[in-house]
Design a protein around this motif. Structure first.
Motif, PDB file in Angstrom:
ATOM      1  N   ALA A  62       0.840  -1.202   0.000  1.00 39.51           N
ATOM      2  CA  ALA A  62       0.000   0.000   0.000  1.00 39.51           C
ATOM      3  C   ALA A  62       0.877   1.254   0.000  1.00 39.51           C
ATOM      4  O   ALA A  62       0.630   2.197  -0.762  1.00 39.51           O
ATOM      5  CB  ALA A  62      -0.920  -0.002   1.216  1.00 39.51           C
ATOM      6  N   PHE A  63       1.916   1.251   0.833  1.00 41.38           N
ATOM      7  CA  PHE A  63       2.783   2.432   0.918  1.00 41.38           C
ATOM      8  C   PHE A  63       3.685   2.550  -0.314  1.00 41.38           C
ATOM      9  O   PHE A  63       3.969   3.656  -0.779  1.00 41.38           O
ATOM     10  CB  PHE A  63       3.585   2.408   2.218  1.00 41.38           C
ATOM     11  N   GLU A  64       4.117   1.410  -0.848  1.00 40.37           N
ATOM     12  CA  GLU A  64       4.899   1.455  -2.089  1.00 40.37           C
ATOM     13  C   GLU A  64       4.060   2.022  -3.227  1.00 40.37           C
ATOM     14  O   GLU A  64       4.556   2.771  -4.073  1.00 40.37           O
ATOM     15  CB  GLU A  64       5.333   0.042  -2.491  1.00 40.37           C
ATOM     16  N   THR A  65       2.796   1.627  -3.264  1.00 33.69           N
ATOM     17  CA  THR A  65       1.888   2.072  -4.320  1.00 33.69           C
ATOM     18  C   THR A  65       1.681   3.581  -4.244  1.00 33.69           C
ATOM     19  O   THR A  65       1.692   4.280  -5.259  1.00 33.69           O
ATOM     20  CB  THR A  65       0.541   1.340  -4.179  1.00 33.69           C
ATOM     21  N   LEU A  66       1.511   4.065  -3.028  1.00 35.72           N
ATOM     22  CA  LEU A  66       1.371   5.505  -2.810  1.00 35.72           C
ATOM     23  C   LEU A  66       2.634   6.229  -3.291  1.00 35.72           C
ATOM     24  O   LEU A  66       2.553   7.245  -3.988  1.00 35.72           O
ATOM     25  CB  LEU A  66       1.172   5.736  -1.308  1.00 35.72           C
ATOM     26  N   ALA A  67       3.787   5.686  -2.923  1.00 31.04           N
ATOM     27  CA  ALA A  67       5.061   6.305  -3.318  1.00 31.04           C
ATOM     28  C   ALA A  67       5.191   6.337  -4.836  1.00 31.04           C
ATOM     29  O   ALA A  67       5.610   7.349  -5.412  1.00 31.04           O
ATOM     30  CB  ALA A  67       6.236   5.543  -2.710  1.00 31.04           C
ATOM     31  N   ARG A  68       4.833   5.251  -5.484  1.00 27.82           N
ATOM     32  CA  ARG A  68       4.966   5.168  -6.941  1.00 27.82           C
ATOM     33  C   ARG A  68       4.024   6.167  -7.622  1.00 27.82           C
ATOM     34  O   ARG A  68       4.411   6.863  -8.550  1.00 27.82           O
ATOM     35  CB  ARG A  68       4.678   3.735  -7.398  1.00 27.82           C
ATOM     36  N   GLY A  69       2.785   6.227  -7.129  1.00 31.43           N
ATOM     37  CA  GLY A  69       1.800   7.124  -7.738  1.00 31.43           C
ATOM     38  C   GLY A  69       2.146   8.591  -7.536  1.00 31.43           C
ATOM     39  O   GLY A  69       1.720   9.450  -8.308  1.00 31.43           O
ATOM     40  N   ALA A  70       2.917   8.868  -6.483  1.00 34.25           N
ATOM     41  CA  ALA A  70       3.238  10.259  -6.147  1.00 34.25           C
ATOM     42  C   ALA A  70       4.632  10.643  -6.599  1.00 34.25           C
ATOM     43  O   ALA A  70       5.173  11.659  -6.156  1.00 34.25           O
ATOM     44  CB  ALA A  70       3.104  10.467  -4.641  1.00 34.25           C
ATOM     45  N   ALA A  71       5.220   9.856  -7.498  1.00 32.60           N
ATOM     46  CA  ALA A  71       6.617  10.083  -7.886  1.00 32.60           C
ATOM     47  C   ALA A  71       6.853  11.536  -8.326  1.00 32.60           C
ATOM     48  O   ALA A  71       7.863  12.130  -7.996  1.00 32.60           O
ATOM     49  CB  ALA A  71       7.022   9.118  -8.986  1.00 32.60           C
ATOM     50  N   GLY A  72       5.894  12.126  -9.030  1.00 32.08           N
ATOM     51  CA  GLY A  72       6.078  13.498  -9.505  1.00 32.08           C
ATOM     52  C   GLY A  72       5.426  14.544  -8.619  1.00 32.08           C
ATOM     53  O   GLY A  72       5.391  15.728  -8.975  1.00 32.08           O
ATOM     54  N   SER A  73       4.878  14.144  -7.475  1.00 36.90           N
ATOM     55  CA  SER A  73       4.130  15.081  -6.619  1.00 36.90           C
ATOM     56  C   SER A  73       4.524  14.919  -5.158  1.00 36.90           C
ATOM     57  O   SER A  73       3.698  14.557  -4.321  1.00 36.90           O
ATOM     58  CB  SER A  73       2.619  14.818  -6.730  1.00 36.90           C
ATOM     59  N   PRO A  74       5.804  15.201  -4.837  1.00 30.75           N
ATOM     60  CA  PRO A  74       6.252  14.971  -3.461  1.00 30.75           C
ATOM     61  C   PRO A  74       5.447  15.741  -2.417  1.00 30.75           C
ATOM     62  O   PRO A  74       5.224  15.230  -1.313  1.00 30.75           O
ATOM     63  CB  PRO A  74       7.715  15.423  -3.480  1.00 30.75           C
ATOM     64  N   GLU A  75       4.983  16.947  -2.762  1.00 35.03           N
ATOM     65  CA  GLU A  75       4.226  17.745  -1.787  1.00 35.03           C
ATOM     66  C   GLU A  75       2.923  17.032  -1.413  1.00 35.03           C
ATOM     67  O   GLU A  75       2.511  17.030  -0.250  1.00 35.03           O
ATOM     68  CB  GLU A  75       3.893  19.133  -2.359  1.00 35.03           C
ATOM     69  N   ARG A  76       2.285  16.426  -2.415  1.00 37.16           N
ATOM     70  CA  ARG A  76       1.029  15.718  -2.125  1.00 37.16           C
ATOM     71  C   ARG A  76       1.293  14.396  -1.395  1.00 37.16           C
ATOM     72  O   ARG A  76       0.520  13.990  -0.538  1.00 37.16           O
ATOM     73  CB  ARG A  76       0.248  15.483  -3.425  1.00 37.16           C
ATOM     74  N   LEU A  77       2.407  13.755  -1.724  1.00 39.59           N
ATOM     75  CA  LEU A  77       2.766  12.536  -0.995  1.00 39.59           C
ATOM     76  C   LEU A  77       2.929  12.835   0.487  1.00 39.59           C
ATOM     77  O   LEU A  77       2.473  12.076   1.341  1.00 39.59           O
ATOM     78  CB  LEU A  77       4.073  11.943  -1.542  1.00 39.59           C
ATOM     79  N   ALA A  78       3.574  13.966   0.791  1.00 46.08           N
ATOM     80  CA  ALA A  78       3.810  14.340   2.188  1.00 46.08           C
ATOM     81  C   ALA A  78       2.487  14.556   2.926  1.00 46.08           C
ATOM     82  O   ALA A  78       2.415  14.384   4.142  1.00 46.08           O
ATOM     83  CB  ALA A  78       4.664  15.606   2.260  1.00 46.08           C
ATOM     84  N   LYS A  79       1.433  14.912   2.207  1.00 44.36           N
ATOM     85  CA  LYS A  79       0.117  15.045   2.835  1.00 44.36           C
ATOM     86  C   LYS A  79      -0.583  13.693   2.921  1.00 44.36           C
ATOM     87  O   LYS A  79      -1.264  13.390   3.905  1.00 44.36           O
ATOM     88  CB  LYS A  79      -0.753  16.016   2.026  1.00 44.36           C
ATOM     89  N   LEU A  80      -0.441  12.864   1.882  1.00 41.14           N
ATOM     90  CA  LEU A  80      -1.177  11.601   1.822  1.00 41.14           C
ATOM     91  C   LEU A  80      -0.640  10.554   2.800  1.00 41.14           C
ATOM     92  O   LEU A  80      -1.417   9.784   3.375  1.00 41.14           O
ATOM     93  CB  LEU A  80      -1.118  11.030   0.400  1.00 41.14           C
ATOM     94  N   LEU A  81       0.675  10.523   2.961  1.00 41.87           N
ATOM     95  CA  LEU A  81       1.257   9.461   3.793  1.00 41.87           C
ATOM     96  C   LEU A  81       0.728   9.480   5.231  1.00 41.87           C
ATOM     97  O   LEU A  81       0.309   8.437   5.744  1.00 41.87           O
ATOM     98  CB  LEU A  81       2.791   9.527   3.720  1.00 41.87           C
ATOM     99  N   PRO A  82       0.704  10.649   5.906  1.00 48.39           N
ATOM    100  CA  PRO A  82       0.129  10.649   7.271  1.00 48.39           C
ATOM    101  C   PRO A  82      -1.369  10.324   7.278  1.00 48.39           C
ATOM    102  O   PRO A  82      -1.855   9.683   8.205  1.00 48.39           O
ATOM    103  CB  PRO A  82       0.357  12.080   7.762  1.00 48.39           C
TER     104      PRO A  82
END
Lengths: 289, 289
Positions: free
Chosen positions: A117-137
């Motif tokens: 699940a977390f790998e998938t999130l990381a892969r989908g957010a490869a070009g959007s680090p700012e949004r990843l930082a919001k989605l992960l928590p």
């Protein structure tokens, strides 16, 4: 693309990476068996519906968020079914993962789906680090301790259960993550979307209680519903079937009312009103307002 | 601050969030029991050593990366000890988590620590989304399928084991994540650091084989080493004790040689040479070159 097709495609893409060359064969089979074919995919559909209402400007990220939430849900089902919890023989109409692949493979398949699940999130957010930082928590707190689905399941191991905390964590947390993550994936202010997920999670819980009672009433010759058997609290038994349906309707209405301003607010209101009905068992859906 | 103090403090900070108000009490206890007191904390120390060698410009993020790796290691120990795997009664000199809190709490504690690892990473990277986007795939792929520690454990459920894949995944993956994540946390190009972790992971594996044999030889009256008992491959039995020590020395030397250019390259070379020795059982460390 149809939301259900997007979800299945995103889950397939995630699974393909996990079962790639080098994966032990039993683990690969157990992972796929635990994810396909799915149930109603309610949580990822909710996530995509919110992302769509918010403009869906990054569909790959919304797909990844939806898939990660469904993978975490599948992981929790595999672990909840283990002999040390529900010892369930059947799930989604087929033998449970541990019945087919053994308890050890079921533990590892659940673990691997959490990580996937977390790998998938990381892969989908490869070009959007700012949004990843919001989605992960958002996603991780909905699953972990103290308020996520794992903590919810842990209440079942306690002699004294705090019922509100139990339901909120066991069911509400992942519904709330679905709406909040859908908004975050589309770049919207995410927290105002929490109430929608929480209300729908509560409605889903009431519908689940009704399913348990309805099966009891309609399918003569079968044992009493599991909730009664396990002494679990049930809105249907506390309020009666009619009272529980009223409560369900009120929760879906509150969910609809809570929807924040967004580009497709009216479409989403209509969708939630309609889709909410599908939580109910067919025999009761007609009785709902 | 001393690296060991930094690690314990970062783990403590992570645990405090997980056992906060609302956490079911048994889960809270099981989580803490599974993390404290720790073992040698080899992997997080390695992570911090690399971050330090790279300038450690973001110590909070390096601490979070180190803690997340250790939390994942602790989770894997709890699940590996379960009755469906090693059925281990003792770990780090005290009864295992499932012996004390039950199998259900042990499954959930492992699950919750996996999730807590990712929450910890997210929290530590709150101000550094670009680095989070690099760290998340590094850490998650070291744990998941097909090449992480969960896949490594899954090889133990297979009738035919691919030994190289097994060792690389079961031991090497998290060592490699420690060095790569340490560099990424400090903003350095991370992949060139993989060889250091991989060589040290192999050296650790050889040292582990030697420990098993040394305990067998030195502690008369105890049953034969677990590796022999379980038919596991062992460098010490294949190469003999002297041959295995030579292999160990060669791996540590290769690890030192692989260290990429960085601000404190000589200090790190010295540290790795010295610390590597500590992998070996005391009775054999003096015989190593």
């Amino acid at each position: 693309m149809d939301p259900m097709a997007r979800i299945e495609e995103a889950l397939e893409a995630a699974l393909v990476t996990a079962e790639a060359e080098g994966c032990p064969p039993t683990l690969a089979q157990a992972l796929r068996y635990g994810v396909f074919p799915g149930g109603a995919r309610i949580r990822p559909r909710l996530c995509l519906a919110v992302a769509w209402a918010c403009g869906d400007d990054n569909p790959a990220l919304a797909d990844a968020a939806a898939a990660s939430i469904e993978l975490l849900h599948c992981a929790s089902l595999i672990h909840d079914d283990l002999p040390c919890f529900d010892d369930a023989p059947i799930r989604r109409g087929k033998p449970t993962v541990h019945k087919v692949y053994g308890e050890n493979a079921a533990v590892l398949a659940g673990d691997a789906l959490i990580v996937l699940a977390f790998e998938t999130l990381a892969r989908g957010a490869a070009g959007s680090p700012e949004r990843l930082a919001k989605l992960l928590p958002i996603v991780s707190s909905a699953v972990g301790s103290p308020h996520g689905i794992i903590a919810g399941q842990a209440w079942e191991c306690e002699p004294h259960v705090e019922l509100t905390a139990y339901h909120r964590a066991k069911t509400g947390a992942l519904f709330a993550a679905a709406t909040v993550a859908g908004a975050a994936a589309a770049g919207h202010d995410a927290e105002p979307w929490r109430a929608l997920g929480e209300r729908l999670g509560e409605a889903y819980q009431v519908a689940d209680d009704l399913r348990d009672v309805a099966a009891d009433a309609e399918e003569i010759g079968k044992p009493a519903g599991r909730d009664a058997e396990l002494g679990r609290p049930s809105a249907a038994r506390e309020l009666g079937v009619t009272g529980a349906i009223q409560r369900f309707d009120a929760l879906v209405a509150a969910a609809v009312d809570s929807i924040p301003a967004c580009p497709r607010v009216n479409e989403l209101r209509g969708l939630i009103s309609l889709e909410g009905k599908r939580f109910l068992p067919k025999s009761l859906a007609l009785r709902a307002a």
